[in-house]
Design a protein around this motif. Structure first.
Motif, short mmCIF file in Angstrom:
data_model
loop_
_atom_site.label_atom_id
_atom_site.label_comp_id
_atom_site.label_asym_id
_atom_site.label_seq_id
_atom_site.Cartn_x
_atom_site.Cartn_y
_atom_site.Cartn_z
N MET A 1 0.85 -1.18 0.00
CA MET A 1 0.00 0.00 0.00
C MET A 1 0.89 1.25 0.00
O MET A 1 1.82 1.34 0.80
CB MET A 1 -0.90 -0.03 1.24
CG MET A 1 -1.75 1.19 1.40
SD MET A 1 -2.78 1.26 2.89
CE MET A 1 -3.50 -0.35 2.99
N THR A 2 0.61 2.17 -0.89
CA THR A 2 1.40 3.40 -0.95
C THR A 2 0.99 4.33 0.19
O THR A 2 -0.07 4.16 0.81
CB THR A 2 1.19 4.14 -2.28
OG1 THR A 2 -0.15 4.64 -2.32
CG2 THR A 2 1.48 3.25 -3.47
N LEU A 3 1.82 5.31 0.43
CA LEU A 3 1.53 6.28 1.48
C LEU A 3 0.25 7.05 1.18
O LEU A 3 -0.58 7.26 2.06
CB LEU A 3 2.72 7.24 1.63
CG LEU A 3 2.69 8.19 2.80
CD1 LEU A 3 2.55 7.44 4.13
CD2 LEU A 3 3.95 9.03 2.82
N ASP A 4 0.06 7.43 -0.07
CA ASP A 4 -1.17 8.14 -0.46
C ASP A 4 -2.41 7.29 -0.19
O ASP A 4 -3.42 7.78 0.30
CB ASP A 4 -1.13 8.52 -1.95
CG ASP A 4 -0.14 9.62 -2.24
OD1 ASP A 4 0.46 10.17 -1.29
OD2 ASP A 4 0.04 9.95 -3.42
N THR A 8 -5.53 8.15 2.41
CA THR A 8 -6.95 8.22 2.03
C THR A 8 -7.76 7.11 2.68
O THR A 8 -8.93 7.30 3.00
CB THR A 8 -7.11 8.18 0.49
OG1 THR A 8 -6.43 7.04 -0.02
CG2 THR A 8 -6.55 9.43 -0.15
N GLN A 9 -7.15 5.94 2.91
CA GLN A 9 -7.85 4.84 3.59
C GLN A 9 -8.22 5.23 5.01
O GLN A 9 -9.23 4.78 5.54
CB GLN A 9 -6.96 3.59 3.62
CG GLN A 9 -7.63 2.42 4.31
CD GLN A 9 -6.70 1.21 4.41
OE1 GLN A 9 -5.57 1.24 3.95
NE2 GLN A 9 -7.18 0.17 5.05
N ASN A 10 -7.42 6.09 5.64
CA ASN A 10 -7.70 6.54 7.00
C ASN A 10 -8.62 7.76 7.03
O ASN A 10 -8.82 8.36 8.08
CB ASN A 10 -6.39 6.85 7.73
CG ASN A 10 -5.73 5.61 8.25
OD1 ASN A 10 -6.19 5.02 9.21
ND2 ASN A 10 -4.65 5.18 7.61
N GLY A 11 -9.17 8.12 5.87
CA GLY A 11 -10.15 9.20 5.82
C GLY A 11 -9.56 10.60 5.75
O GLY A 11 -10.28 11.58 5.93
N ARG A 18 -0.37 18.84 4.23
CA ARG A 18 -0.07 17.45 4.61
C ARG A 18 0.96 16.84 3.66
O ARG A 18 1.85 16.12 4.10
CB ARG A 18 -1.35 16.62 4.61
CG ARG A 18 -2.24 16.94 5.79
CD ARG A 18 -3.53 16.17 5.76
NE ARG A 18 -4.33 16.49 6.94
CZ ARG A 18 -5.61 16.24 7.05
NH1 ARG A 18 -6.26 15.64 6.06
NH2 ARG A 18 -6.26 16.57 8.14
N LYS A 19 0.83 17.13 2.36
CA LYS A 19 1.81 16.64 1.40
C LYS A 19 3.20 17.18 1.73
O LYS A 19 4.20 16.46 1.66
CB LYS A 19 1.44 17.06 -0.03
CG LYS A 19 0.41 16.20 -0.68
CD LYS A 19 0.20 16.67 -2.12
CE LYS A 19 -0.87 15.86 -2.79
NZ LYS A 19 -1.12 16.28 -4.17
N LYS A 20 3.26 18.45 2.09
CA LYS A 20 4.54 19.08 2.40
C LYS A 20 5.15 18.46 3.65
O LYS A 20 6.35 18.16 3.69
CB LYS A 20 4.38 20.58 2.56
CG LYS A 20 5.69 21.32 2.65
CD LYS A 20 5.49 22.81 2.53
CE LYS A 20 6.83 23.49 2.36
NZ LYS A 20 6.68 24.93 2.19
N LYS A 58 -1.80 8.56 15.09
CA LYS A 58 -2.92 7.68 15.44
C LYS A 58 -3.22 6.70 14.32
O LYS A 58 -3.61 5.55 14.57
CB LYS A 58 -4.15 8.54 15.75
CG LYS A 58 -5.30 7.77 16.31
CD LYS A 58 -6.44 8.69 16.71
CE LYS A 58 -7.58 7.90 17.31
NZ LYS A 58 -8.70 8.75 17.70
N ALA A 59 -3.00 7.12 13.07
CA ALA A 59 -3.27 6.27 11.91
C ALA A 59 -2.05 5.43 11.52
O ALA A 59 -2.06 4.79 10.47
CB ALA A 59 -3.71 7.14 10.73
N ASP A 60 -1.00 5.44 12.32
CA ASP A 60 0.24 4.70 12.05
C ASP A 60 0.92 5.09 10.74
O ASP A 60 1.55 4.28 10.08
CB ASP A 60 0.00 3.18 12.07
CG ASP A 60 -0.29 2.67 13.47
OD1 ASP A 60 0.28 3.22 14.43
OD2 ASP A 60 -1.07 1.73 13.60
#
Length: 123
Positions: A1-4, A8-11, A18-20, A58-60
């Motif tokens: 799974m990519t970082l992106d 998005t999976q974590n909502g 955030r990208k920066k 929190k989303a690891d």
């Protein structure tokens, strides 16, 4: 799974700030604090930084380490791995070559070794 995908999976929406943050954390070779981060991105607001770090932790997506002086350091990392904190110069070093112990059903959030780094041991 990519970082992106993980984001998005974590909502989370992948906003420009955030990208920066992820880009800067990904370019580092050690955990960094808010103060170190602002040297690389002086525009960021302190509350935005900490809210983002708290949500990503929190989303690891990232891992945080608390230093002896109570300052929090963050890194982009897929796995929990040990860190060494020098009690003289307060540097933090990733010890990724050391494998984490298998503690069965216990969830490991951080492993920290403390002492003197090689530079401080020689002085």
């Amino acid at each position: 799974m990519t970082l992106d995908e993980k984001i998005t999976q974590n909502g989370f929406r992948l906003t420009a700030p955030r990208k920066k943050i992820l880009s800067i954390l990904g370019a580092q070779h050690h955990p960094i604090s808010f103060e170190e981060y602002t040297l690389l991105d002086p525009i960021i607001d302190k509350s935005t930084f900490y809210r983002t770090m708290q949500a990503f932790e929190k989303a690891d997506i990232i891992h945080g380490i608390e230093s002896d002086e109570g300052k929090r350091y963050y890194e982009l990392s897929e796995t929990v791995h040990p860190h060494f904190i020098c009690q003289k110069c307060h540097s933090i070093t990733c010890l990724e070559s050391i494998t984490s112990p298998n503690l069965g059903r216990y969830q490991i959030d951080s492993i920290v070794y403390k002492g003197k780094c090689p530079l401080c041991s020689d002085s």
